[in-house]
Every structure is written in structure tokens, then in C-alpha cells.
Design a protein around this motif. Sequence first.
Motif, mmCIF file in Angstrom:
data_model
loop_
_atom_site.group_PDB
_atom_site.id
_atom_site.type_symbol
_atom_site.label_atom_id
_atom_site.label_comp_id
_atom_site.label_asym_id
_atom_site.label_seq_id
_atom_site.Cartn_x
_atom_site.Cartn_y
_atom_site.Cartn_z
ATOM 1 N N ALA A 20 0.923 -1.106 -0.091
ATOM 2 C CA ALA A 20 -0.194 -0.004 0.352
ATOM 3 C C ALA A 20 0.850 1.577 -0.535
ATOM 4 C CB ALA A 20 -1.477 0.094 1.196
ATOM 5 N N ARG A 21 0.669 2.096 -1.139
ATOM 6 C CA ARG A 21 1.365 3.161 -1.032
ATOM 7 C C ARG A 21 0.211 4.627 -0.448
ATOM 8 N NH1 ARG A 21 6.156 5.464 -2.226
ATOM 9 N NH2 ARG A 21 5.943 7.728 -1.682
ATOM 10 N N GLY A 22 0.218 5.295 0.005
ATOM 11 C CA GLY A 22 -0.998 6.673 0.309
ATOM 12 C C GLY A 22 0.619 7.950 0.336
ATOM 13 N N GLU A 23 0.010 9.371 0.226
ATOM 14 C CA GLU A 23 -0.042 10.447 0.503
ATOM 15 C C GLU A 23 -1.038 11.529 0.785
ATOM 16 O OE1 GLU A 23 2.160 11.294 -0.209
ATOM 17 O OE2 GLU A 23 3.342 9.597 -1.643
ATOM 18 N N SER A 24 -0.658 12.524 1.864
ATOM 19 C CA SER A 24 -1.140 12.768 2.282
ATOM 20 C C SER A 24 -1.452 14.609 2.259
ATOM 21 C CB SER A 24 -0.882 13.309 3.967
ATOM 22 O OG SER A 24 -0.281 11.656 4.751
ATOM 23 N N PHE A 25 -2.250 14.715 1.417
ATOM 24 C CA PHE A 25 -2.115 16.374 0.716
ATOM 25 C C PHE A 25 -2.525 17.439 1.850
ATOM 26 C CE2 PHE A 25 -2.459 13.465 -2.779
ATOM 27 C CZ PHE A 25 -1.640 13.159 -3.082
ATOM 28 N N LEU A 26 -3.713 16.825 2.271
ATOM 29 C CA LEU A 26 -4.512 18.183 3.347
ATOM 30 C C LEU A 26 -4.562 18.049 5.095
ATOM 31 C CD1 LEU A 26 -7.933 17.532 1.344
ATOM 32 C CD2 LEU A 26 -6.458 19.022 0.789
ATOM 33 N N GLY A 27 -3.686 16.510 5.576
ATOM 34 C CA GLY A 27 -3.877 16.944 6.836
ATOM 35 C C GLY A 27 -2.596 15.970 6.972
ATOM 36 N N GLU A 28 -2.668 15.679 8.079
ATOM 37 C CA GLU A 28 -1.539 14.365 8.858
ATOM 38 C C GLU A 28 -2.079 12.595 8.150
ATOM 39 O OE1 GLU A 28 0.946 15.290 10.462
ATOM 40 O OE2 GLU A 28 0.334 17.298 9.742
ATOM 41 N N VAL A 29 -3.617 12.413 7.892
ATOM 42 C CA VAL A 29 -3.717 11.417 7.324
ATOM 43 C C VAL A 29 -3.714 11.297 5.705
ATOM 44 C CG1 VAL A 29 -4.567 10.548 9.593
ATOM 45 C CG2 VAL A 29 -6.033 11.482 7.058
ATOM 46 N N GLU A 30 -3.336 9.610 5.272
ATOM 47 C CA GLU A 30 -3.529 9.938 4.026
ATOM 48 C C GLU A 30 -4.857 9.906 3.147
ATOM 49 O OE1 GLU A 30 0.083 7.096 5.345
ATOM 50 O OE2 GLU A 30 -1.946 7.621 6.008
ATOM 51 N N ASP A 31 -4.705 10.990 2.242
ATOM 52 C CA ASP A 31 -6.429 11.629 1.063
ATOM 53 C C ASP A 31 -6.733 9.932 0.534
ATOM 54 O OD1 ASP A 31 -6.910 14.112 3.127
ATOM 55 O OD2 ASP A 31 -4.594 14.054 2.053
ATOM 56 N N VAL A 32 -5.274 9.962 0.162
ATOM 57 C CA VAL A 32 -5.278 8.657 -1.253
ATOM 58 C C VAL A 32 -4.139 8.221 -0.609
ATOM 59 C CG1 VAL A 32 -4.176 10.024 -2.549
ATOM 60 C CG2 VAL A 32 -5.228 8.792 -4.494
ATOM 61 N N VAL A 33 -5.028 6.499 -1.203
ATOM 62 C CA VAL A 33 -4.417 5.483 -0.830
ATOM 63 C C VAL A 33 -4.402 4.446 -1.947
ATOM 64 C CG1 VAL A 33 -4.191 3.161 0.570
ATOM 65 C CG2 VAL A 33 -4.268 5.767 1.577
ATOM 66 N N PHE A 34 -3.437 3.355 -2.899
ATOM 67 C CA PHE A 34 -3.292 2.794 -3.642
ATOM 68 C C PHE A 34 -2.668 1.215 -2.903
ATOM 69 C CE2 PHE A 34 -2.453 6.807 -5.857
ATOM 70 C CZ PHE A 34 -3.661 6.712 -6.614
ATOM 71 N N CYS A 35 -3.553 0.073 -3.514
ATOM 72 C CA CYS A 35 -3.211 -1.111 -2.887
ATOM 73 C C CYS A 35 -2.716 -2.202 -4.008
ATOM 74 C CB CYS A 35 -4.272 -1.596 -1.592
ATOM 75 S SG CYS A 35 -5.151 -0.262 -0.434
ATOM 76 N N TYR A 36 -2.124 -3.167 -3.694
ATOM 77 C CA TYR A 36 -2.288 -4.109 -4.285
ATOM 78 C C TYR A 36 -2.654 -5.183 -3.165
ATOM 79 C CZ TYR A 36 0.614 -7.266 -7.855
ATOM 80 O OH TYR A 36 1.662 -8.322 -8.153
#
Length: 330
Positions: A192-208
Motif C-alpha cells: 500500500a502507498r498513500g499520500e497526505s495532501f490535506l492533513g496528517e492522514v492519507e487522503d489517497v491510497v493505492f493497494c496491491y
Amino acid sequence: MRSGAVRVGLAGLGYWGPNLARNFGDLPGAELKWLCDRDAQRLEAQAARFPGPDRTTHFDDLLEDPDLDAVAIATPVVTHADLAREALLAGKHVFVEKPMALAAEEAEELVALAEERGLVLMPGHLLLYHPGVSKLRELVHSGELGRVLYVYGNRQNFGQIRRDENALGSLGAHDLSVILHLLEEEPTEVWARGESFLGEVEDVVFCYLRFPSGVVAHMHLSWLDPHKMRRMTVVGDQKMAVFDDMDLERKVTVYEKSAEAPPLTYGEWRTRTGDISIPKISNAEPLRLECEHFVALVRGEGDPFAAARDGLAVVRTLEQLQRSLERERV
């Protein structure tokens, strides 16, 4: 097999609880006996809509009622495991909204406790009762799609933006439960890989995910997206199928598309495109079907432990994905 109405007590009258109250209250073979919420104002607000059940702000009142058969839990996620444990220890069958626990160790404990006491423990994975998902599963297991190659889910929207849990925790259980339901196996590899654009938690996550059979799966989870998507795609080597919960007319679409191996005299793969079909899908309410299934399990119909084991697989895989997400953070 149990006779008479299954008497249910509901804990939690926030966003989702009233929907459970409506279904258990209307369901033949069930009786909504208790409504419970720590907020007395919430209880009073539902009094006119549900005048029959007793009301309380104390969960113990449900557990101490010798005539109560089952407890439905629709409280905040962090309370699910503790309340489910208390109910099982009190000898009550349990319906608990997803996920039933935040940690695999807690979920394993709950499943073991339910099996030891011969009680139903059913996590509320609503999509598994959607007639469209049932049709998708039928297509997979009938062999109509051929050998399943890969599966992917899209669960995206613009909002609701959260601060206390990431997109994996908020959205992942929905699609993951469907993927495991379709494939009937747990993954051997997750990423899994994600990014936190708006705060401390991931707003988008990609899972394989990779499974023992060789099938692979992917999930795109986001509340920061221009499209509202609730879609699951299954690609087989003979046909492909899509479940789209946002499409009112085409919940399931089957595409007769496949790749053909090159003949000995011709060195390129060829694609084959045939008919597109839209099977008829029942418009039955998934929550109604889910509540019916729980009541049937309490009455002794079907495997009382299968739903709990499936729910455990979801929690276990989510935990593995979260660990991967944490490792991949930069």
C-alpha cells in the motif's frame, strides 16, 4: 433451530443506527426490543419513529435482559471490539458494524469466543448482500468469465474529508470485503502507498494484493477525487464484468472480451470482442438482506461462524495493508 421472533437490541443511534433499527423493527421473525445510546437526546429523537422498544443509555441493560437474543452494534469503530466481547460473554448473538475490530488480534479473540460459546458473530459488510455483488460472485464462480486474472476496485469521491482515519481505514473495508468474497482466499502479498495532501492522514491510497491462485487485485481509495465512483471490475480470460453501484440502470455489465493466443503462423496476440450484456439485478435493499441473514443465522439456519471468519480475514488484511502503508511513508 430456534422458534419465535429473534429479539434484538440496538446499540448506537448515530448516522447508521436508525437504518438498522428500521430493518430489525420491520423484519418478519425479528423484534426490536431495545434502543441504546449514550446520548439521551438521540434516544428521545427516535422515540416517535420507534415507539415500541425500551430505551436506555446503558449498554449493560441490554446484556442483563434474559429475554434478549441478540445485540446489534452501530457505535464508533473504536468501541466495536469491546462491546462485541461484552455481548458474547453475556451469551448474546452479535451483529457488529464493520470492522468488528481495529486489530487482527482482537478480531481473532472475538471469533474464538463466538465459536467457543456457539454464538453468531456477524460483521456488517453490507456490500456482500448487494444483489449486484451477488451476481458478480455468481459470474466468477460459475466459470462464465473463465479463469480470473485480476480484480480492481475504485472507491473515490470529493469528501468526506477525515482527520482521524486515513482513506484505507475509512474506505478500504468495503472493497476489500468484496474482493475476498469473490476470490475466497487471503492474499500472500500486500502493498500500500498513500499520500497526505490535506492533513496528517492519507487522503489517497493505492493497494496491491497477490493471491495464492495467482490472481492480483488493486484498490484505489480516495476522498480527494473529482469522480464519485463505487466500482468493482473482474477481468477473466474469457469475459470481463463490472459492478457499478453508482449506475442506476446498469449495476452489472458483462463484456465478452478476451485476448487470443497467436497461431503458429501469426506472431501477434489478437483481441476478441463480442456482446455486451446487462443482467437483471434485484432492487432489494442490501441492508434488509443483511439483517435477514443475521436473523436466519440466529435461528440456526446456515453456518453460524462463516461470517465471523470472513470478517476476520478482512481485518487481518487491512492490518497488513496499514503496516505496508506505514513502511512506505516518506
